[in-house]
Design an enzyme around this catalytic site. Structure first.
Site, PDB file in Angstrom:
ATOM      1  CB  CYS A  49      -1.003  -0.030   1.153  1.00 32.07           C
ATOM      2  SG  CYS A  49      -0.320   0.014   2.816  1.00 32.07           S
ATOM      3  CB  THR A  54       2.737   3.729   4.811  1.00 31.44           C
ATOM      4  OG1 THR A  54       1.512   3.096   5.249  1.00 31.44           O
ATOM      5  CG2 THR A  54       2.500   5.218   4.582  1.00 31.44           C
ATOM      6  CG  HIS A  57      15.091 -17.050  16.432  1.00 31.26           C
ATOM      7  ND1 HIS A  57      15.172 -15.872  17.142  1.00 31.26           N
ATOM      8  CD2 HIS A  57      16.337 -17.309  15.983  1.00 31.26           C
ATOM      9  CE1 HIS A  57      16.409 -15.423  17.095  1.00 31.26           C
ATOM     10  NE2 HIS A  57      17.147 -16.280  16.402  1.00 31.26           N
TER      11      HIS A  57
HETATM   12  C1  RB5 Z   1      -4.027   5.291   0.630  1.00 30.14           C
HETATM   13  O1  RB5 Z   1      -4.104   6.669   0.459  1.00 30.14           O
HETATM   14  C2  RB5 Z   1      -3.152   4.969   1.837  1.00 30.14           C
HETATM   15  O2  RB5 Z   1      -3.757   5.418   3.007  1.00 30.14           O
HETATM   16  C3  RB5 Z   1      -2.877   3.482   1.905  1.00 30.14           C
HETATM   17  O3  RB5 Z   1      -2.292   3.063   0.724  1.00 30.14           O
HETATM   18  C4  RB5 Z   1      -1.919   3.020   2.987  1.00 30.14           C
HETATM   19  O4  RB5 Z   1      -0.753   3.774   2.994  1.00 30.14           O
HETATM   20  C5  RB5 Z   1      -2.484   2.809   4.322  1.00 30.14           C
HETATM   21  O5  RB5 Z   1      -1.818   2.335   5.247  1.00 30.14           O
END
Ligand code: RB5
Length: 148
Positions: free
Chosen positions: A65, A67, A133
């Site tokens: 996504c 981040t 682990h």
């Molecule tokens: C999308 O705008 C963004 O919020 C999503 O891709 C992600 O980074 C969420 O954690």
């Protein structure tokens, strides 16, 4: 290896690069989408990939996504899923050696393509170290049992 992949709109381009990369290395890819830059919602794809790994339909999962945070939060809701958000090759290596991570989460808005593919390569190729682990993974499983 059979790898389930998924992304939201923010991770779409990197997800496509990862697919190309995995196929070029001879892996099988199960692509759960998304398939365009149209705005969508990361939990949809995190769920599908996490379930594929949880059910043994895929050996590992990779989620992208903006981040990587939303994907990791969602994937870690699933029992048996150990999703690791990795920003570099060291984190990718350690997430396999020590945590036996079965899902890798990446941020398209955080990483360049070359670094991301290098992270994927290390993560796919590094085995779990086991030993001390293993006890810690077993403790995670105990915690999962306490939270049905
Ligand atoms: C999308 O705008 C963004 O919020 C999503 O891709 C992600 O980074 C969420 O954690």
């Amino acid at each position: 290896m059979k790898v389930a992949i998924g992304s939201d709109h923010a991770g779409f381009h990197l997800k496509e690069k990862i697919k190309e990369f995995l196929l070029s290395k001879g892996h099988e890819v199960l692509d759960f989408g998304t398939n365009s830059e149209d705005s969508t919602h990361y939990p949809i794809f995190a769920r599908d990939v996490a379930l594929a790994v949880q059910r043994g339909e895929a050996d590992r999962g990779i989620l992208v996504c903006g981040t990587g945070i939303g994907m990791s939060i969602t994937a870690n809701k699933f029992k048996g899923i150990r999703a690791a958000l990795c920003l570099n090759e060291y984190m990718a290596r350690m997430s396999r050696l020590h945590n036996d991570a079965n899902v890798l989460c990446l941020g398209d808005r955080v990483l360049g393509v070359e670094l991301a593919l290098s992270i994927v390569e290390v993560w796919i190729e590094t085995p779990f170290e086991g030993g001390r682990h293993l006890k810690r993974i077993d403790l995670i499983k105990e915690i999962e049992k306490e939270n049905p």
